[in-house]
Design a protein around this motif. Structure first.
Motif, short mmCIF file in Angstrom:
data_model
loop_
_atom_site.label_atom_id
_atom_site.label_comp_id
_atom_site.label_asym_id
_atom_site.label_seq_id
_atom_site.Cartn_x
_atom_site.Cartn_y
_atom_site.Cartn_z
N GLU A 25 0.80 -1.18 -0.13
CA GLU A 25 0.01 0.05 -0.04
C GLU A 25 0.91 1.28 0.04
O GLU A 25 0.48 2.27 -0.77
CB GLU A 25 -0.97 -0.06 1.41
CG GLU A 25 -1.91 -1.03 1.37
CD GLU A 25 -2.91 -0.92 2.55
OE1 GLU A 25 -2.68 -0.13 3.32
OE2 GLU A 25 -3.86 -1.97 2.59
N TYR A 26 1.75 1.31 0.90
CA TYR A 26 2.90 2.41 1.07
C TYR A 26 3.94 2.24 0.19
O TYR A 26 5.02 3.25 0.05
CB TYR A 26 3.19 2.53 2.45
CG TYR A 26 2.02 2.80 3.26
CD1 TYR A 26 1.43 4.06 3.50
CD2 TYR A 26 1.55 1.45 4.02
CE1 TYR A 26 0.45 3.97 4.51
CE2 TYR A 26 0.62 1.69 5.08
CZ TYR A 26 -0.07 3.02 5.18
OH TYR A 26 -1.21 2.91 5.94
N ARG A 27 3.95 1.67 -0.61
CA ARG A 27 5.16 1.46 -1.94
C ARG A 27 6.44 1.40 -1.17
O ARG A 27 7.43 1.94 -1.93
CB ARG A 27 4.93 2.59 -3.03
CG ARG A 27 3.55 2.44 -3.53
CD ARG A 27 2.49 3.44 -3.26
NE ARG A 27 2.87 4.75 -2.89
CZ ARG A 27 2.04 5.33 -1.81
NH1 ARG A 27 1.37 4.94 -1.17
NH2 ARG A 27 2.47 6.64 -1.81
N MET A 28 6.75 0.83 -0.21
CA MET A 28 7.84 0.78 0.73
C MET A 28 8.61 -0.52 0.84
O MET A 28 8.74 -0.99 1.72
CB MET A 28 7.74 1.55 1.89
CG MET A 28 7.22 2.93 1.92
SD MET A 28 6.74 3.52 3.61
CE MET A 28 8.18 3.48 4.40
N ILE A 29 8.68 -1.09 -0.26
CA ILE A 29 9.15 -2.72 -0.55
C ILE A 29 10.54 -2.96 0.35
O ILE A 29 10.87 -3.72 0.90
CB ILE A 29 9.35 -3.21 -1.78
CG1 ILE A 29 7.91 -3.02 -2.47
CG2 ILE A 29 9.86 -4.31 -1.72
CD1 ILE A 29 7.96 -3.03 -3.77
N GLY A 30 11.63 -2.07 0.04
CA GLY A 30 12.98 -1.89 0.71
C GLY A 30 13.00 -1.86 2.13
O GLY A 30 14.15 -2.12 2.60
N TRP A 31 12.06 -1.24 2.76
CA TRP A 31 11.94 -0.88 4.28
C TRP A 31 12.04 -2.18 5.10
O TRP A 31 12.54 -2.25 6.19
CB TRP A 31 11.16 0.02 4.40
CG TRP A 31 11.21 1.43 4.36
CD1 TRP A 31 11.57 2.35 5.37
CD2 TRP A 31 11.58 2.10 3.05
NE1 TRP A 31 11.78 3.58 4.66
CE2 TRP A 31 11.80 3.56 3.60
CE3 TRP A 31 11.17 2.01 1.83
CZ2 TRP A 31 11.95 4.49 2.33
CZ3 TRP A 31 11.24 2.86 0.95
CH2 TRP A 31 11.59 4.02 1.11
N ARG A 32 11.15 -3.21 4.68
CA ARG A 32 11.14 -4.49 5.38
C ARG A 32 10.51 -4.24 6.67
O ARG A 32 11.20 -4.77 7.77
CB ARG A 32 12.29 -5.32 5.44
CG ARG A 32 13.22 -5.59 4.17
CD ARG A 32 12.28 -5.88 2.85
NE ARG A 32 11.42 -6.98 3.25
CZ ARG A 32 10.07 -7.33 2.71
NH1 ARG A 32 9.52 -6.30 2.19
NH2 ARG A 32 9.51 -8.36 3.00
#
Length: 389
Positions: free
Chosen positions: A241-248
């Motif tokens: 939803e927040y497009r934050m794939i790399g944050w894990r």
């Protein structure tokens, strides 16, 4: 020599397809194989993450269950979805991504041989985690429709009932679901909840795409159904939803009576979360404009374009999520062969659904989260070049 817990786990296929798409040089390949997105995260989340790199408090193991501000933001979001109050201290744990959270829950509730009901098709990573935790996957069939004016997928309630037995310990349900885009309606959620109550089973709800809904569909959170708060784990993340794939960064919300076990599993597994990722995740959940509505509008436009461009092919409409399925067996090509031909002749990377459920092996997946409509303009010509249809 493969150890027994890995013997029936084939992988997810996406990794191999991604490597194959990365190999060619100087080719204009459409990347429809993986759940990445080109849409930017919330600006406030990026800003706060930059600050966290220089923040000594973010370079820490503590607190092991996740930063307090993030847990408070998660339970506030849960209140919006369910109308239910959760305690940030005792009923919420931050995980290193949503799937790590799901594995930790399964390890905390399953004995070897316990059965877990999933939909078919479903994400291979969910099936694999059931197997890793010693569980036995059982499948409830999703029924496809290739009529663009009808519901894309519906849960076969008879198949659901048949999947439930004396050893049923949990239901692992994602809505919207990967890879199909199935969105459970009120009748289907009530049927799942009734089976949970009748068998005294847990519901593990994968909410990674909860708000990525098309055509006016509304969020139905299963924990809000009668007697389901005390038997539902909600596992979410900032990845989709927040497009934050790399944050894990993900989270687990569940009843206090079992969250101590989940905490012990979490400490024994990944130990803690990405310290510099949590402030950005907190910002995403609390900022004035998280960009979700705008992103969903873009993803729906891409879905609609593909449905129109491929309207003469057996494509099943997704009601949410990031991907759609095409039944290549209907025109005589097995999905692995269809995938190979697409890459070689059409310069399109797409993943066959082997290992994503018993009936999933009929399908090839197109992910529409990472390619613009402008880039998709010639998709039908590429498919024709590859499959000669």
């Amino acid at each position: 020599m493969t150890v027994s817990r890995l013997r029936n786990i084939p992988g997810i296929g996406v990794d191999r397809m991604g490597d194959a798409a990365d190999a060619p040089k100087n080719r204009n390949i459409l990347r429809l194989e993986n759940l990445d997105t080109d849409l930017r995260p919330p600006a406030e989340a990026i800003r706060r993450t930059h600050e966290a790199v220089d923040d000594d408090d973010a370079n820490s193991y503590l607190p092991f269950t996740g930063q307090t501000a993030l847990r408070q933001a998660v339970v506030a979001r849960m209140k919006q979805s369910t109308g239910i109050d959760y305690d940030a201290g005792s009923e919420c744990i931050i995980s290193a991504g949503g799937l790590a959270g799901i594995l930790n829950v399964l390890l905390s509730i399953l004995e070897p041989g316990d059965e877990v009901v999933l939909t078919d098709p479903t994400y291979a990573g969910l099936i694999n985690r059931v197997l890793l935790a010693g569980g036995v996957p059982k499948f409830a069939r999703l029924l496809p429709s290739t009529d663009a004016s009808a519901d894309g997928w519906r849960l076969d309630l008879e198949s659901l009932a048949s999947a439930v037995g004396p050893r049923t310990r949990a239901f692992l349900i994602m809505s919207p679901s990967m890879p199909s885009g199935f969105v459970a309606n009120e009748t289907e959620w009530h049927a799942i909840a009734e089976h949970c109550r009748r068998t005294d089973a847990w519901l593990v709800y994968d909410a990674a795409m909860e708000r990525i809904l098309f055509d006016g569909h509304n969020v139905i959170h299963p924990a809000s159904l009668p007697e389901m708060r005390e038997r539902t784990f909600t596992v979410g993340s900032v990845s989709k939803e927040y497009r934050m794939i790399g944050w894990r960064v993900g989270w687990i919300v569940g009843p206090e009576r079992v969250m101590n076990d989940v905490r012990l599993t979490s400490l024994s597994n990944v130990v803690c979360q990405v310290g510099i990722g949590m402030p950005g995740a907190t910002a995403a959940l609390t900022c004035a404009d998280d960009g979700v509505a705008q992103a969903v509008a873009v993803w729906q436009a891409r879905r609609d374009f593909l449905l129109n461009a491929l309207r003469d092919l057996p494509v099943v409409r997704p009601d949410g999520g990031w991907s759609l399925l095409i039944d290549t067996t209907q025109f005589g090509i097995a999905p692995p062969d269809a995938s190979r031909l697409l890459l070689e002749k059409g310069e399109v990377a797409a993943t066959p659904m082997n290992g994503w459920g018993p009936q999933a092996q009929r399908y090839l997946r197109f992910v529409f989260a990472n390619e613009s409509v402008e880039r998709l303009t010639d998709i039908r010509e590429r498919v024709r070049a590859a499959w000669s249809i």
